[in-house]
Scaffold this active site. Structure first.
Site: not given
Ligand code: C6P
Length: 411
Positions: A126, A203, A206, A229, A366
């Site tokens: 991501h 990371d 998910q 999430k 993203c």
């Molecule tokens: N992915 C998706 O729709 P934040 O925005 O900081 O809470 O998370 C960022 C992020 C980092 N790593 C992974 C693997 C992610 O999936 C995400 C967030 C969302 O897929 C929003 S783009």
């Protein structure tokens, strides 16, 4: 299936989520965009409301009753978050989200790198686990390398090992891909990283919301995830770090609350975890996050995981039995299914489904480098959580017929 596993009853859990009673275009909301953010149960909404109505105050400052109550609740949320991932209290820092957690690392660790040092990521990262490293690498003259993703949506482990050199200082990998649903073998990767003397960052945006995750079992040095999430409020997330590493690191943001003593000449920093939490934190968010963790623990993460795996298997089987649908990623996956319908743009698929009350995400998610690797500009993506049902998957698949009709057989 594990005989001791408690089956999750999505239908009865749905009653806890007020938003799931909403209608969109006169149709019941079917929310399948959980990888972007999840809906909140009344227990979380109630905890946030209770704080504002009954004990709103700043933390770690006041001697008065309200401040003591707010501080206790804020610190209790730290304890819950730490226990949830098998960490110690002082190893869990509250940040804004996964993105800020990784930026903290990039600034604190990345700025220590030297010219020609290497950072290893994968092609499925991501942007939040790519752009911060890329930018810091530019500043210090380090190189960013990417382990290859194979045609079946897995990180090529031979290429991963071959991409590590004596200059690899940091390896940072998604536990679960937000596009492919791939569950990466982070435990094995952590071992390979450590055998090479590299730091290993996960990371977990998910994974922590959807499956049991234990930082000691993985053996990682750092791990990042977001409350929003996993049923909690937005604006609060976690950076886990091994305490000896956090102790030796420089903070990323300076100010109040992260200090022990300040003179006109210098500053001594506070103990962990507060050393990394400058300024008034997101108190209501932390309290709501704590309630979300309680909610998930009550259900059991094994049950959440098995429910989502069953839904994603069912969804991918049903999608693959439809004409002209391509599903991306491996067969064994988390609760994320990305697909395309012939030449129909993913945004168009999402827009038509919205008319049917179905929320999915369409686009590059993203993860633009991964999209270019897959040779597509985007995909439609359904992502599941504990309140989703097989009936909702059936509605998704049958509504794709409407998409096909509108686009006159392009799918
Ligand atoms: N992915 C998706 O729709 P934040 O925005 O900081 O809470 O998370 C960022 C992020 C980092 N790593 C992974 C693997 C992610 O999936 C995400 C967030 C969302 O897929 C929003 S783009």
């Amino acid at each position: 299936m594990d005989a001791g596993l408690k089956l999750l009853n999505a239908e009865s859990l749905r009653a806890d989520f007020p938003i799931l009673r909403r209608k969109i275009n006169g149709k019941p909301l079917i929310y399948l965009d959980n990888a972007a953010t999840t809906q909140k149960p009344r227990q979380v909404i109630g905890a946030v409301r209770d704080y504002y109505e009954n004990y709103n105050a700043n933390v770690h400052r006041g001697i008065h009753r309200l401040s003591e109550e707010a501080t206790d609740a804020y610190e209790a949320a730290h304890v819950k978050a730490a226990k949830f991932i098998g960490a110690d209290f002082k190893e869990v820092i509250f940040t804004k989200n996964t993105t800020e957690s990784i930026n903290l690392l990039a600034y604190s660790l990345g700025l220590q790198l030297r010219k020609d040092d290497e950072i290893l990521l994968s092609e499925m990262e991501h942007h939040s686990n790519l752009v911060p490293w890329q930018q810091i690498a530019k500043k210090v003259g380090a190189k960013v390398m990417y382990a290859k993703v194979s045609a079946d949506g897995l990180i090529d482990m031979d290429d991963f090992s071959a991409s590590i050199s004596s200059r690899t200082r940091i390896i940072s990998i998604a536990h679960v891909s937000n596009v492919l649903g791939t569950i990466n073998p982070v435990r094995e990767m952590a071992k390979i990283a450590h055998d090479n003397g590299s730091l290993f960052v996960v990371d977990a945006a998910q994974s922590v919301p959807h499956m049991p995750v234990d930082v000691r079992q993985i053996g990682c040095d750092f791990l990042a995830f977001s409350s929003h999430k996993m049923l909690g409020p937005t604006g609060i997330g976690v950076l886990y770090g091994r305490s000896e590493l956090l102790d030796s690191m420089q903070p990323f943001i300076y100010g109040g609350d992260m200090i022990r003593e300040v003179t006109f000449g210098d500053t001594r920093f506070n103990e962990l975890p507060w050393k990394f939490e400058a300024g008034t934190p997101n108190i209501s968010g932390a309290i709501g996050f704590g309630a979300a963790i309680d909610y998930l623990k009550n259900i059991g993460m094994e049950s959440v995981f098995s429910h989502e795996q069953r839904l994603s298997r069912y969804a991918s089987d049903r999608l693959l039995s439809e004409p002209e649908i391509k599903v991306y990623g491996p067969k064994e996956r988390a609760g994320i299914v990305s697909f395309n319908m012939g030449s129909i743009h993913a945004h168009d698929v999402a827009a038509i489904l919205d008319q049917e009350g179905i929320a999915i995400r369409g686009g590059h998610h993203c993860a633009m480098p991964l999209m270019s690797k897959l040779g597509i500009s985007g995909s439609a993506r359904a992502s599941f959580y504990l309140y989703n049902t097989k009936d909702e998957v059936d509605s998704l698949v049958s509504s794709l017929g409407r998409v096909r009709k509108v686009f006159g057989g392009k799918g």
